[in-house]
Each structure stands twice: as structure tokens, then as C-alpha cells.
Design an enzyme around this catalytic site. Structure first.
Site, PDB file in Angstrom:
ATOM      1  CG  ASN A   8      -1.662   1.284   1.410  1.00 15.00           C
ATOM      2  OD1 ASN A   8      -1.773   2.079   0.476  1.00 15.00           O
ATOM      3  ND2 ASN A   8      -2.192   1.507   2.605  1.00 15.00           N
ATOM      4  CE  LYS A  10       0.308   3.487   4.797  1.00 14.68           C
ATOM      5  NZ  LYS A  10       0.114   3.657   6.239  1.00 14.68           N
ATOM      6  CG  HIS A  91      -5.851   1.923   5.043  1.00 10.23           C
ATOM      7  ND1 HIS A  91      -5.448   2.824   5.997  1.00 10.23           N
ATOM      8  CD2 HIS A  91      -4.814   1.077   4.857  1.00 10.23           C
ATOM      9  CE1 HIS A  91      -4.206   2.535   6.367  1.00 10.23           C
ATOM     10  NE2 HIS A  91      -3.802   1.471   5.690  1.00 10.23           N
ATOM     11  CD  GLU A  93      -2.906   5.532   6.760  1.00 13.08           C
ATOM     12  OE1 GLU A  93      -2.883   5.693   5.515  1.00 13.08           O
ATOM     13  OE2 GLU A  93      -1.938   5.049   7.398  1.00 13.08           O
ATOM     14  CD  GLU A 161      -3.670  -2.495   7.285  1.00 13.97           C
ATOM     15  OE1 GLU A 161      -2.525  -2.692   6.878  1.00 13.97           O
ATOM     16  OE2 GLU A 161      -4.338  -1.497   6.992  1.00 13.97           O
ATOM     17  N   GLY A 167       2.463   2.199  10.723  1.00 10.62           N
ATOM     18  CA  GLY A 167       3.459   3.259  10.590  1.00 10.62           C
ATOM     19  C   GLY A 167       4.174   3.623  11.877  1.00 10.62           C
ATOM     20  CB  SER A 206       4.995  -1.804  12.076  1.00 12.09           C
ATOM     21  OG  SER A 206       4.584  -0.467  12.293  1.00 12.09           O
TER      22      SER A 206
HETATM   23  C1  PEP Z   1      -0.848   0.192   5.987  1.00  8.16           C
HETATM   24  O1  PEP Z   1      -0.973   1.393   5.882  1.00  8.16           O
HETATM   25  O2  PEP Z   1      -1.701  -0.552   5.501  1.00  8.16           O
HETATM   26  C2  PEP Z   1       0.317  -0.324   6.698  1.00  8.16           C
HETATM   27  C3  PEP Z   1       0.309  -1.577   7.094  1.00  8.16           C
HETATM   28  O3  PEP Z   1       1.334   0.559   6.917  1.00  8.16           O
HETATM   29  P1  PEP Z   1       2.789   0.234   7.570  1.00  8.16           P
HETATM   30  O4  PEP Z   1       3.251  -1.071   7.000  1.00  8.16           O
HETATM   31  O5  PEP Z   1       3.637   1.373   7.149  1.00  8.16           O
HETATM   32  O6  PEP Z   1       2.571   0.146   9.040  1.00  8.16           O
END
Ligand code: PEP
Length: 246
Positions: A8, A10, A91, A93, A161, A167, A206
Site C-alpha cells: 500500500n 498510500k 483502510h 486512515e 490492521e 506506521g 509495521s
Molecule cells: C498500511 O498502511 O496498511 C500499513 C500496514 O502501513 P505500515 O506497514 O507502514 O505500518
């Protein structure tokens, strides 16, 4: 079940970064036992798909309508036309910043499926919800309301998630991941029968080359949704290699 590692990007990436998409697509050919895909900013979908017609390029969101008065939005049909073969929906976000509800996420998943896209539906608890021992309840509530009755393993994956892990460099304990993925699996089987056992459940938050092997070895972790570590082949491919080795 074949593992699925999806990136992803973003709101990252401009035309020169198609070079990274090409590098990942080329390296992924060395791991035929792992499915991979990259969900790019909408502006990169068409150039990436035309440069790599055989590699799965995805979107990060879609609108639930096919067309209409929705300024700034992009429909699943448009994404498909641009060359996408999948889309993330729900997601955290977007759930947070765009106030997307479970009902909206479900409508988007259905719209994407109707347009011929595969779909990754994201769920996950906030840190306050985990601290209040509500993680399982929150995730199952999101799941029940975000997945359409038409959900099936040939077009849908679920991504767990935890919001506080995205992040941040923090990840849940193996026991906590096993508990949530197990609860998601039980829920999918209760609702969708034998096919619920085949819907892939990805972990996201992460995940990187250092922790992927242990996360991907947890029961019912069928892959990963990768943010920061999906932007370059040198960070993404160790995760794919870990998935191949599990
Ligand atoms: C995500 O935004 O779906 C995600 C898992 O981000 P990160 O791997 O950077 O934590």
C-alpha cells in the site's frame, strides 16, 4: 493457502517511481509460490499497468457509485479501466480521516467486485479500544458490517490492521495476532461456510523484513498488507521471501 503480500503505497510515488514497481514485479517472479500486488496512488495506476500488464496493480480506495456527482472521487469501474485489478477498501486512515462507515466500506467492496476487481477489506482496533479489551469485539463488528453477503474467497481478502501498529514500528504480540486472526477465521466460517476457511486474512501494521517470518508463521496469517516497507524492492522483497519460506 498461497500467501498474499500486498503493498500500500498510500500518497507516495510519482512517475519516476514506476522504476520501483518494475523492480518489485521483476523480483516477484522469483517467488511463484507467493501472490504479490502493489496498491498505488490513483495517478500511477494507468502508467504502472501499461508498463507491467501482467503484474497486479491495485487502488487504495474506490467510490461505491459507478459515476455521478462525486467531485474528486474515482469509481471502481474507472480504476478497472485504468488497469487496476484490485482495490483496498476501508483502510483505517480513510475510516478516520474521511469518516468512512462500515456500511460505506461494504458498498465500496461490492462496487469493486461488480467492476471485476479483487478487494482487500481492512479492519482493526485503535489503541484505546485494545486497552479497553475491546479489540476482538471491535474487529468482529467491523467485519460483520463491512463484508457483503456476497463475500467469497475468489475475490476477497481481509486485512487485520491494528490502527496503533500502522506506521509506528510497533506490532502486537504473536498471541494477540493469533487471537484476532482466529476470531476472524471463525467468524468467516460461521458466515460463509467452507469458503470462509479459504478467504485470506492478511496482517498489516509495521510488517518488515525483520518481523515478517514470525508474523507470517502465526496460524491464519495468510499474508501481509505492507505500507512503508512496500515502497522499494529492497524493503518489500525480504517480506515476500519470508512468505515463500513459511
Ligand atoms: C498500511 O498502511 O496498511 C500499513 C500496514 O502501513 P505500515 O506497514 O507502514 O505500518
Amino acid at each position: 493457502m498461497q500467501k498474499f503480500i500486498a503493498g500500500n503505497w498510500k500518497m507516495n510515488g510519482q512517475l519516476p517511481d514506476i522504476a520501483s514497481v518494475k523492480a518489485i514485479a521483476a523480483a516477484a517472479q522469483n517467488y511463484p509460490s507467493v501472490d504479490t500486488a502493489l496498491c498505488l496512488p490513483a495517478t500511477l495506476i494507468a502508467p504502472a499497468a501499461s508498463a507491467l500488464p501482467d503484474y497486479p496493480i491495485g487502488a487504495q480506495d474506490c467510490h461505491s457509485a459507478v459515476s455521478g456527482a462525486h467531485t474528486g472521487c474515482i469509481s471502481a469501474v474507472m480504476l478497472k479501466e485504468a488497469g487496476a485489478s484490485l482495490s483496498i477498501v476501508g483502510h483505517s486512515e480513510r475510516r478516520a480521516a474521511q469518516h468512512e462507515s462500515d456500511a460505506e466500506v461494504r458498498a465500496k467492496a461490492l462496487a469493486a467486485k461488480s467492476a471485476g476487481l479483487s478487494v482487500i477489506v481492512c479492519v482493526g482496533e485503535t489503541e484505546a479500544e485494545r486497552d479497553a479489551n475491546m479489540a476482538v469485539a471491535v474487529v468482529l463488528r467491523q467485519l460483520d458490517h463491512s463484508l457483503p453477503d456476497e463475500a467469497a474467497s475468489d475475490w476477497l481478502s481481509v486485512a487485520y490492521e491494528p490502527v496503533w501498529a500502522i506506521g509506528t514500528g510497533r506490532i502486537p504480540s504473536a498471541g494477540d495476532v493469533e487471537q484476532i486472526h482466529g476470531a476472524i477465521r471463525a467468524d468467516l466460517e460461521a458466515r460463509f461456510g467452507a469458503d470462509g476457511a479459504k478467504i485470506r486474512i492478511l496482517y498489516g501494521g509495521s510488517m518488515n523484513g525483520d518481523n515478517a517470518a514470525s508474523l507470517l508463521a502465526i496460524p491464519n496469517v495468510d499474508g501481509g498488507l505492507i505500507g512503508g516497507a512496500s515502497l522499494s524492492a529492497d524493503k518489500f522483497m525480504p517480506i515476500v521471501a519470508a512468505a515463500a519460506a513459511v
